[in-house]
Design a protein around this motif. Structure first.
Motif: not given
Ligand code: ADP
Length: 664
Positions: A531-533, A601-607, A609-618, A620-627
């Motif tokens: 469900d978390d995916a 990128i591996n959509p099933k990997h925790g990192v 997923r977490a990035l996708a969630r942060r991006l969705g939540a709006g 994320a700021g610079d974090a996505i680019g840095d990551a």
């Protein structure tokens, strides 16, 4: 010239040098009045002599083998030279080696009537390391004396081995075609002298050893007979023992390859191999046969059991000696065997060439071409037989010489299919070697291609993220770790209609391949319903954000189906050069521009997923680019590549950790 009146003093000779520093030469006057020059051995020779003279090498009797071997080579060389210049051997063309012990004086003299050495050769060949095997010996020295000594047997140190038994060596020589003889002396302690020899010097070389006290056994005729029988029986010229005024030939004096196989013992083959190849391991395979037909020849070839040190020398030189009707012609005939069989040692003796064949005549020679074709066929057939008979022994051959044999797949279209059958591979998942036939037989249902990964080493291949999904599904991936693999795979393209496909290039479609444990296994540890995916849209947005952040540094960013454990990996685009090949060419400076890669990128990997969630939540700021930048650098590191900007990576990583830990 025994008077010492030598007006033409060579440039490297300086009289009255106060101290003899290495490389310098001093002159003096011998008892007979002849001018003697003292030379220092090259530093390397000095080191070698120190080991040889102080060694307690248990088989020091091999000095005799080495000196006889040199004598026999010298006779072979003169015999060949005299074919075109008969004057060189005038008066004495009965080539032979004599061994004369003198028990009273504790001396042993080994003499030949071969080509001899002039002053130049004495200085060059006996004062420096002429022999590549000896140089290799020095390279292998570890500093532990007993280990080092054991290496003497492995490399054979040629002439210098005389100092294992002698505390002084006196060598008299006259070169064929020259009038003047020379005397070379040394106690093996850093220096040697050279002076014009007094009186008449017979053509060839005569070496007198002043035996050490503990080496007096080497004046006993029985001991000498025994040593010659053991090591030098195969020498094709007579070895004559001169004892108590009697001459006695103590070897068979018959070219070994002319004798029937049934009469030759494995030990005799091995000794011949040592002599002919200057290698001192045991032959892994012996190929001895006679061919009669349009061209007739005999070959006695060996495959070594250890890798010779010069195997990957860029010259790719062959080592098989060519004889014509028992007369040595050359050991440098590139036309005789292709480069991919350069690990073969031994001799080929032809019946169909004129004795006075010159080295030039050997080029584009139809007889040589036929012999070559015959030798290739024979060698390949013998290897095939061995592979079928004893897989384990064949594996050891393959580890030594597989990389060389594979050059043939690329170069020799006529042998391609046979060589492909002979090839063996490591896979990233299993131990042991498999053939392509075994690979194809073990392919999964729905698998269309032979998957490969190129890497520097097997361990590196096994660490590669790109193989994760293959491993999870039990799909074999061949590890290609030899540079030559890049070339033959490209040239061959497929095996039994199955194309070779690199797992680090282009798209893979693993969904059509039946996995080992059903699909779940391939979906990773937390596969299945989740469900978390993040949904596809969230991943697409993340990909878009990555592309924006990475710009020209990547060619594309896309979701991966080949990863199960790692968050990211790099892939070469379908039409681009494969990653490993590109790096290889870059290392060899054949390429200065590297095409940008695709970041998967591996959509099933925790990192991810977490990035996708942060991006969705709006938020994320610079974090996505840095990551994105960090993950790209991580993928580079996994490839073993240097980072374009390590400082930038370090800074970003530190900041990320700090954020993760919470500000202090
Ligand atoms: P290798 O024989 O492997 O080249 P050695 O140190 O035994 O190494 O000898 C060095 C060189 O000295 C030989 O290559 C050869 O040119 C020369 N040499 C040695 N012994 C003889 C000999 N009996 N007659 C002529 N030349 C010799």
């Amino acid at each position: 010239n025994a008077t010492g009146e030598r007006g033409d003093m060579p440039e490297d000779v300086t009289a009255d040098t106060p101290e003899d520093v290495p490389g310098d030469v001093t002159t003096g006057v011998t008892a007979g009045g002849a001018q003697a020059e003292t030379h220092a051995f090259e530093a390397e020779v000095g080191r070698l002599l120190d080991i040889v003279a102080n060694s307690l090498y248990s088989e020091r009797e091999i000095f005799l083998r080495e000196l006889i071997s040199n004598a026999s080579d010298a006779c072979d060389r003169l015999r060949y030279a005299a074919l075109t210049e008969p004057g060189l051997a005038a008066g004495d063309a009965e080539y032979r080696v004599t061994i004369t012990p003198d028990a009273k004086k504790r001396r042993l003299t080994i003499a030949d009537n071969g080509i001899g050495m002039g002053r130049e050769e004495l200085i060059r060949d006996l004062g420096t390391i002429a022999r590549s095997g000896t140089a290799a010996f020095l390279d292998h020295l570890g500093g532990d004396r007993s280990d080092d000594v054991a290496l003497i047997g492995q490399f054979g140190v040629g002439f210098y081995s005389a100092f294992m038994v002698a505390d002084e060596v006196i060598l008299r020589s006259r070169k064929a075609g020259e009038a003047e003889g020379w005397e070379w002396r040394s106690d093996g302690k850093g220096r040697f002298t050279i002076a014009p020899a007094e009186g008449e010097t017979p053509r060839g070389v005569s070496i007198t050893l002043h035996l050490r006290k503990d080496a007096k056994e080497f004046v006993e005729p029985d001991r000498l007979r025994e040593i010659v029988k053991r090591y030098s029986d195969h020498i094709a010229l007579p070895i004559v023992l001169v004892a108590d005024g009697e001459e006695e030939t103590i070897n068979a004096a018959l070219a070994l390859w002319t004798r029937p196989k049934s009469e030759i013992t494995p030990e005799q083959y091995a000794e011949f191999y040592h002599h002919a190849s200057h290698l001192f391991d045991e032959p892994w395979l012996t190929i001895h046969n006679r061919v009669e037909g349009k061209v007739s020849y005999t070959n006695l070839l060996f495959v070594p059991s250890a890798r010779p040190f010069d195997l990957f020398h860029p010259e790719r030189k062959g080592h098989v000696k060519l004889y014509v009707k028992r007369v040595f012609i050359t050991d440098d005939c590139p036309e005789l065997l292709p480069g991919y069989l350069r690990f073969l040692r031994g001799v080929v003796d032809s019946e169909d060439m004129p004795l006075n064949v010159s080295r030039e005549m050997l080029q584009h020679n139809p007889v040589v071409a036929r012999i070559r074709a015959g030798l290739i066929k024979r060698a390949v057939a013998e290897l095939k037989r061995k592979a079928a008979k004893d897989a384990e022994a064949y594996a050891s051959f393959w580890e030594n010489f597989g990389a060389v044999l594979k050059e043939g797949i690329y170069e020799d279209a006529g042998q391609r299919d046979t060589l492909l059958e002979l090839a063996r591979f490591h896979t990233v998942e299993g131990d042991g070697l498999i053939s392509l036939a075994e690979y194809v037989e073990g392919m999964k249902e729905g698998q269309e291609a032979i998957y490969t990964i190129s890497a520097e080493t097997l361990a590196a291949a096994r660490r590669s993220p790109q193989i994760e999904a293959f491993r999870a599904r039990g799909v074999r991936v061949l590890a290609l770790t030899d540079p030559v693999d890049e070339f033959w795979v490209a040239a061959v393209g497929q095996y039994r209609d199955k194309p070779f496909r690199s797992v680090t290039r282009g798209q893979v479609d693993l969904d059509r391949i039946a996995g080992d444990e059903g699909k779940d296994a391939a979906e990773g540890k937390d596969g299945g319903k989740d469900d978390d995916a993040p949904d596809d849209r969230a991943i697409d947005s993340l990909i878009a954000a990555f592309k924006l952040a990475l710009g020209d540094a990547v060619k594309d960013v896309r979701a991966s189906s080949r990863l199960t454990e790692s968050p990211v990996c790099l892939i070469a685009d379908e039409g681009d050069m494969d990653i490993h090949l590109e790096r290889l060419l870059k290392q060899h400076r054949q390429l200065d521009h590297v095409a940008p890669r695709i970041l998967e990128i591996n959509p099933k990997h925790g990192v991810i997923r977490a990035l996708a969630r942060r991006l969705g939540a709006g938020d994320a700021g610079d974090a996505i680019g840095d990551a994105a930048k960090l993950l790209l650098d991580q993928a580079r590191l996994m490839e073993g590549e240097p980072l374009p900007d390590p400082a930038d990576f370090a800074k970003r990583l530190a900041a990320m950790i700090e954020k993760g830990m919470g500000r202090a």
